[in-house]
Design an enzyme around this catalytic site. Structure first.
Site, short mmCIF file in Angstrom:
data_model
loop_
_atom_site.label_atom_id
_atom_site.label_comp_id
_atom_site.label_asym_id
_atom_site.label_seq_id
_atom_site.Cartn_x
_atom_site.Cartn_y
_atom_site.Cartn_z
N GLY A 171 -61.19 -42.77 31.17
CA GLY A 171 -60.21 -43.32 32.14
C GLY A 171 -58.80 -44.19 31.43
O GLY A 171 -57.94 -44.51 32.68
N TYR A 201 -50.88 -34.14 29.41
CA TYR A 201 -49.74 -35.33 30.17
C TYR A 201 -49.64 -34.48 31.52
O TYR A 201 -48.28 -35.05 32.33
CB TYR A 201 -48.75 -35.15 28.50
CG TYR A 201 -49.14 -36.33 27.46
CD1 TYR A 201 -49.13 -37.23 27.94
CD2 TYR A 201 -49.79 -35.55 26.42
CE1 TYR A 201 -49.59 -38.42 26.47
CE2 TYR A 201 -49.92 -36.27 25.31
CZ TYR A 201 -50.35 -37.55 25.21
OH TYR A 201 -50.88 -38.52 24.07
N PHE A 230 -40.81 -38.24 17.85
CA PHE A 230 -41.03 -40.06 17.31
C PHE A 230 -42.23 -40.57 17.68
O PHE A 230 -42.89 -39.85 18.90
CB PHE A 230 -40.35 -40.88 18.96
CG PHE A 230 -40.09 -40.22 19.33
CD1 PHE A 230 -41.03 -40.81 20.96
CD2 PHE A 230 -38.26 -39.21 19.81
CE1 PHE A 230 -40.58 -39.64 22.39
CE2 PHE A 230 -38.75 -38.40 21.48
CZ PHE A 230 -38.87 -39.05 22.66
#
Length: 400
Positions: free
Chosen positions: A92, A123, A400
């Site tokens: 986590g 994500y 990036f």
């Protein structure tokens, strides 16, 4: 219990760099020192996860802008360097880091955050959705002759590599793309490029219109050791900034004039690139697989929806779910006349993750409905598509 802290000192930032590279496994080494690392991090935006006194995870970011449909640029956090040591995975830690980062970014007034995902299944659980995609292309130079009527807007010249990154940065800042999804390039991004390219054979050509620099292409040979004797000499485009199709055509014209080059590789172009249309033999351009590019997280739903423009049609009410940032949740009416909060359930219900996918026009509401990712009646999804449609595919054009 893991503790999340903001990292400040050069030693802390260097440790975060080392943790990230250990987590990623396959990245090439970079000459990062205590003196250099501060140029790669914005102050106060690097987070560390500590197990006791040991740094075991990290994430950081940089603040700039992201362009929405219609041309408005909103405050944007570019998230990067997310990693956890292999000794501490699946505990986590990434969740704790990203949730702290998102909360701080929202509280700091940023409208959106974006990242580039090393894995596609992580994500979405934090509200990130795929908002832009890119397509790779390879040009076979012997067959790639530009059409006579291809647009031209200026001249292209080679520039000295020394100091060229500063010139490139100025060109991007002074000539931003109007494409949805365009993100400003940050000083830390340019600093990282300077490190990566310090010992590579890299060339830069700058485009000018009426004496004003407005675009560039940076390119390099893929295998210099085989250049003289090789039968398949390739050049890869490391970076290209062309705010208009005419500038892109001129830069392509320059690349096709390079001697001794058999193939030119473009790793990332917009999915609606005009490249195949510019040459007589479109099979000289081999479009390759598409890839997800920008993973976008809407931090302030109302601000993001208000800042973009919409097509014609009837307003649509949309109920947004957001467990991580509950102030985003609720029903919003979206239409050509503006955006406003309303009571009651909307005609369409969507998670903030899927709202991110349609925000820039890269995904249709109809596609989300087909995939079972939204609920509501079909007519509402069709009306939303009319409102959210864009005339160009969204594209960032920078990692990036």
């Amino acid at each position: 219990m893991v503790e999340i802290r903001v990292l400040h000192t050069p030693d802390e930032l260097l440790a975060s760099q080392q943790v990230f590279r250990a987590a990623m496994v396959g990245l090439p080494s970079l000459p990062v020192t205590r003196e250099v690392v501060s140029t790669l991090r914005e102050p106060g935006l690097t987070y560390g996860a500590y197990d006791g006194s040991t740094l075991v995870g990290t994430t950081d970011g940089g603040v700039g802008t992201l362009t929405l449909p219609g041309g408005a640029a909103v405050s944007h956090l570019a998230v990067t360097h997310v990693g956890v040591l292999p000794t501490h995975t699946r505990r986590g830690i990434v969740s704790a880091l990203l949730r702290r980062q998102l909360r701080d970014a929202r509280d700091g007034g940023h409208v959106v955050a974006t990242l580039r995902a090393s894995e596609a299944v992580i994500y979405g659980r934090y509200g990130y959705g795929v908002a832009t995609s890119s397509i790779g292309a390879e040009v076979i130079t012997a067959r790639a002759r530009l059409r006579d009527g291809v647009a031209t807007s200026g001249t292209t010249r080679l520039v000295d590599r020394d100091g060229s990154l500063e010139r490139q940065a100025a060109i991007v800042d002074e000539n931003p793309s109007a494409r949805p999804g365009f993100v400003s390039r940050l000083p830390i991004w340019w600093a990282a490029h300077r490190l990566r390219e310090h010992d590579k054979p890299v060339w830069v050509a700058v485009h000018s219109t009426d004496g004003r620099d407005d675009g560039y292409v940076r390119y390099r040979p893929t295998d210099p050791s085989q250049w003289w004797s090789g039968a398949d000499r390739r050049v890869v485009v490391e970076d290209l900034h062309a705010p208009t199709d005419a500038v892109f055509a001129d830069l392509l014209r320059f690349l096709l004039r390079l001697d001794l080059v058999d193939r030119i590789t473009f790793p990332a172009l917009p999915v609606d690139t005009v490249l195949p249309l510019l040459v007589h033999d479109r099979r000289a351009v081999r479009l390759q697989s598409t890839s997800d590019e920008t993973w976008l997280r809407i931090l302030d739903v109302r601000a993001a929806l208000t800042a973009r423009t919409y097509g014609s049609g009837s307003p649509v009410t949309v109920t947004v779910d957001d467990d991580e940032l509950p102030e985003n949740a609720g029903t919003i009416e979206v239409g050509p006349g503006g955006v406003r909060r309303v009571d009651g359930p909307g005609a369409v219900r969507v998670h903030v993750r899927e709202l991110a996918a349609v925000l820039l026009g890269g995904t249709s509401w109809r596609a989300l409905a087909t995939a079972g990712l939204i609920t509501g009646d079909a007519s509402a999804a069709a009306a939303a598509d009319a409102l959210f449609a864009t005339d160009r595919a969204p594209f960032a054009g920078v990692g990036f």
